[in-house]
Motif scaffolding. Sequence first.
Motif, PDB file in Angstrom:
ATOM      1  N   MET A 184    -112.227  71.459  83.470  1.00  0.00           N
ATOM      2  CA  MET A 184    -111.837  70.183  82.890  1.00  0.00           C
ATOM      3  C   MET A 184    -110.928  69.463  83.868  1.00  0.00           C
ATOM      4  O   MET A 184    -109.960  70.042  84.372  1.00  0.00           O
ATOM      5  N   GLN A 185    -111.273  68.197  84.166  1.00  0.00           N
ATOM      6  CA  GLN A 185    -110.420  67.357  84.996  1.00  0.00           C
ATOM      7  C   GLN A 185    -109.875  66.242  84.106  1.00  0.00           C
ATOM      8  O   GLN A 185    -110.627  65.634  83.340  1.00  0.00           O
ATOM      9  N   VAL A 186    -108.571  65.979  84.213  1.00  0.00           N
ATOM     10  CA  VAL A 186    -107.922  64.975  83.387  1.00  0.00           C
ATOM     11  C   VAL A 186    -107.175  64.002  84.300  1.00  0.00           C
ATOM     12  O   VAL A 186    -106.300  64.411  85.066  1.00  0.00           O
TER      13      VAL A 186
ATOM     14  N   THR B 178    -106.709  57.481  79.894  1.00  0.00           N
ATOM     15  CA  THR B 178    -106.974  58.869  80.249  1.00  0.00           C
ATOM     16  C   THR B 178    -108.479  59.077  80.331  1.00  0.00           C
ATOM     17  O   THR B 178    -109.211  58.697  79.420  1.00  0.00           O
TER      18      THR B 178
ATOM     19  N   HIS C  78    -111.365  62.054  80.930  1.00  0.00           N
ATOM     20  CA  HIS C  78    -111.645  63.487  80.931  1.00  0.00           C
ATOM     21  C   HIS C  78    -113.021  63.710  81.551  1.00  0.00           C
ATOM     22  O   HIS C  78    -113.950  62.969  81.267  1.00  0.00           O
TER      23      HIS C  78
ATOM     24  N   LYS D 298    -104.819  60.761  84.176  1.00  0.00           N
ATOM     25  CA  LYS D 298    -103.985  59.894  83.346  1.00  0.00           C
ATOM     26  C   LYS D 298    -103.435  58.792  84.225  1.00  0.00           C
ATOM     27  O   LYS D 298    -102.690  59.062  85.170  1.00  0.00           O
TER      28      LYS D 298
ATOM     29  N   LEU E 297    -115.728  66.989  81.993  1.00  0.00           N
ATOM     30  CA  LEU E 297    -116.031  68.372  81.647  1.00  0.00           C
ATOM     31  C   LEU E 297    -117.215  68.853  82.478  1.00  0.00           C
ATOM     32  O   LEU E 297    -118.253  68.195  82.518  1.00  0.00           O
TER      33      LEU E 297
END
Length: 193
Positions: A153-155, A139, A141, A157, A143
């Motif tokens: 926020m981009q996540v 994952t 992240h 996975k 910010l």
Amino acid sequence: MAYTISVTRKHWFICLMFIGFLCLSGVSATTAYAASIEPFVGSYHGTTIEHADYELQARDLDVTITSTERGFVVDWTTVIHKTDGRKKTLQLDVEFYATERPDIYGSAMRSGLFGKRVPNDPLKGEPFFWARIVDKTLTIHALYINDEGGYEMQVYKRTLDDDGNLDLVFRRFRDGEQIRDITGKLTRQPDRY
């Protein structure tokens, strides 16, 4: 009395050496516990689908993950196909390094004052990245702090399946509200060498 001072100094020296050894052992052991990037190393290609306002849009995605001495680099390129036939290409590569916290990797995206790679500064509008590996999921992240003081926020996975391919789930949040949801499948590409 001279004997007492000599023994006390020797005792303190031994205690300090022992404490130093424990500190060094703790740092080495903590870094060693970080999950391995090795299962993820490779090149991947696939298509993602964006779920936005009940409208599906396709994106082509290429991801390359390589290991380094202190961590790994993730390099990804996204080609967004616009409804009018235009294409928009986005490319980004981020170096990650092991931290003292298990399974968490810091980022180094630019050179600092003395040439050492350092993280971006989100207060300057630059994205701040970190990564973690839990089981079969890497994952990442990102910010961003906007000019009004809010955040995005981009996540990303990326989960390995049984065949070594990646299932992607990307979500974007603005001030806590989800504004984008993209899923996709990336197929591991054969090694070029």
